[in-house]
Enzyme design. Structure first.
Site, PDB file in Angstrom:
ATOM      1  N   HIS A   1       1.603   1.250 -13.189  1.00 16.60           N
ATOM      2  CA  HIS A   1       2.361   0.064 -13.617  1.00 16.60           C
ATOM      3  C   HIS A   1       3.846   0.426 -13.689  1.00 16.60           C
ATOM      4  CE1 HIS A   1       3.101  -3.763 -15.604  1.00 16.60           C
ATOM      5  NE2 HIS A   1       3.921  -3.103 -16.391  1.00 16.60           N
TER       6      HIS A   1
ATOM      7  N   GLY B   1       0.776  -1.240   0.000  1.00 15.69           N
ATOM      8  CA  GLY B   1       0.000   0.000   0.000  1.00 15.69           C
ATOM      9  C   GLY B   1       0.802   1.281   0.000  1.00 15.69           C
ATOM     10  N   SER B   2       2.010   1.259  -0.571  1.00 12.15           N
ATOM     11  CA  SER B   2       2.785   2.504  -0.563  1.00 12.15           C
ATOM     12  C   SER B   2       2.174   3.535  -1.514  1.00 12.15           C
ATOM     13  CB  SER B   2       4.255   2.245  -0.892  1.00 12.15           C
ATOM     14  OG  SER B   2       4.433   1.903  -2.247  1.00 12.15           O
TER      15      SER B   2
ATOM     16  N   MET C   1      -3.842  -7.083  -7.286  1.00  9.73           N
ATOM     17  CA  MET C   1      -3.322  -8.203  -8.067  1.00  9.73           C
ATOM     18  C   MET C   1      -4.408  -9.111  -8.648  1.00  9.73           C
ATOM     19  SD  MET C   1      -0.174  -7.562  -8.084  1.00  9.73           S
ATOM     20  CE  MET C   1       0.638  -9.049  -8.668  1.00  9.73           C
TER      21      MET C   1
ATOM     22  N   ARG D   1     -15.161 -15.233 -10.437  1.00 10.97           N
ATOM     23  CA  ARG D   1     -14.810 -13.826 -10.611  1.00 10.97           C
ATOM     24  C   ARG D   1     -16.041 -12.938 -10.676  1.00 10.97           C
ATOM     25  NH1 ARG D   1     -10.474 -11.604 -14.939  1.00 10.97           N
ATOM     26  NH2 ARG D   1     -11.989 -12.272 -16.508  1.00 10.97           N
TER      27      ARG D   1
HETATM   28  C1  GRF Z   1       3.757  -0.971  -7.471  1.00 16.05           C
HETATM   29  O1  GRF Z   1       5.044  -1.199  -7.959  1.00 16.05           O
HETATM   30  C2  GRF Z   1       2.798  -0.722  -8.610  1.00 16.05           C
HETATM   31  O2  GRF Z   1       3.386  -0.082  -9.688  1.00 16.05           O
HETATM   32  C3  GRF Z   1       2.402  -2.124  -8.998  1.00 16.05           C
HETATM   33  O3  GRF Z   1       2.310  -2.818  -7.783  1.00 16.05           O
HETATM   34  C4  GRF Z   1       3.162  -2.205  -6.814  1.00 16.05           C
HETATM   35  C5  GRF Z   1       2.302  -1.874  -5.644  1.00 16.05           C
HETATM   36  O4  GRF Z   1       3.048  -1.357  -4.577  1.00 16.05           O
HETATM   37  N1  GRF Z   1       1.178  -2.136  -9.760  1.00 16.05           N
HETATM   38  P1  GRF Z   1       2.317  -0.714  -3.328  1.00 16.05           P
HETATM   39  O5  GRF Z   1       1.391  -1.802  -2.765  1.00 16.05           O
HETATM   40  O6  GRF Z   1       1.561   0.470  -3.795  1.00 16.05           O
HETATM   41  O7  GRF Z   1       3.416  -0.381  -2.376  1.00 16.05           O
END
Ligand code: GRF
Length: 214
Positions: free
Chosen positions: A122, A25-26, A103, A78
């Site tokens: 992405h 969740g960064s 994901m 789904r």
């Molecule tokens: C990030 O690198 C984003 O680009 C990709 O998944 C990662 C998620 O990181 N889609 P975070 O959970 O937001 O830290």
């Protein structure tokens, strides 16, 4: 202070975001910080994780943002999982969905039923290196410039109109991890800015191109 961080959520005139996560969740935190700092005029109506153990859930809760788990494993398929997502987003009045390390692939039915813009961040310069582990793909390929893309989500994986990109150098002594860390700094910088742009409106899609102005 959590109570202060939560203040923008009381402004009902702001566009409402729904942030979908699966992990640390960064990027969610980067969005919350941008809201706090007034760089992103929006409020987060709900954070949804498909994984109960996602660390990002705690960031949301500690900031007073509603955070819920909708575990895809609890559903027969789904379609049912996505029904639950659409329902929860609707309850929260979400107008723009921001994928932040979510994901699961969202189906065309989800995109149609939600109806509003869905954004993704992405970690590559699309259209290069779609799918998982994009930073490692770029490193293994030997590119000298890597980066990050924010794009609108369409049924085709990582292929929707590009809203923003930022590039970083790939250094000779990089590892996939050091490269990913350099890209992540740029993710946190451009994702809130791109969300602000989309949430504010005043853009259109021409062919594949995201264009500012009506
Ligand atoms: C990030 O690198 C984003 O680009 C990709 O998944 C990662 C998620 O990181 N889609 P975070 O959970 O937001 O830290």
């Amino acid at each position: 202070m959590p109570i202060e961080r939560n203040l923008p959520a009381t402004d009902t005139s702001l566009p409402v975001l729904g942030v979908l996560i699966s992990g640390r969740g960064s990027n969610l935190r980067a969005l919350m910080t941008a809201i706090d700092e007034g760089r992103l005029r929006a409020r987060i109506g709900v954070v949804i994780s498909n994984r109960p153990d996602a660390a990002g859930l705690a960031h949301a809760s500690s900031a007073g943002v509603p955070a819920v788990v909708i575990d895809h494993k609890a559903f027969g398929g789904r379609a049912d999982f996505e029904d639950a997502l659409v329902a929860r987003l609707g309850e929260a009045g979400v107008q723009v969905v921001c994928l932040a390390g979510f994901m699961r692939i969202l189906s065309p039915v989800f995109l149609e039923r939600f109806g509003g813009p869905v954004l993704n961040v992405h970690p590559s310069l699309l259209p290069s290196f779609v799918g998982v582990d994009a930073q490692r793909q770029a490193w293994e390929h030997g590119v000298k410039v890597a980066g990050v893309t924010v794009h609108l989500v369409t049924p085709e994986l990582d292929a929707g109109p590009i809203v923003a990109q930022a590039a970083v150098p790939v250094l000779d002594d990089d590892t996939p991890e050091t490269l990913a860390a350099r890209i992540l700094v740029e993710e946190h910088r451009i994702y809130p800015a791109a969300v602000a742009l989309v949430a504010a409106g005043g853009w259109r899609i021409e062919g594949r191109r995201f264009v500012r102005g009506r």
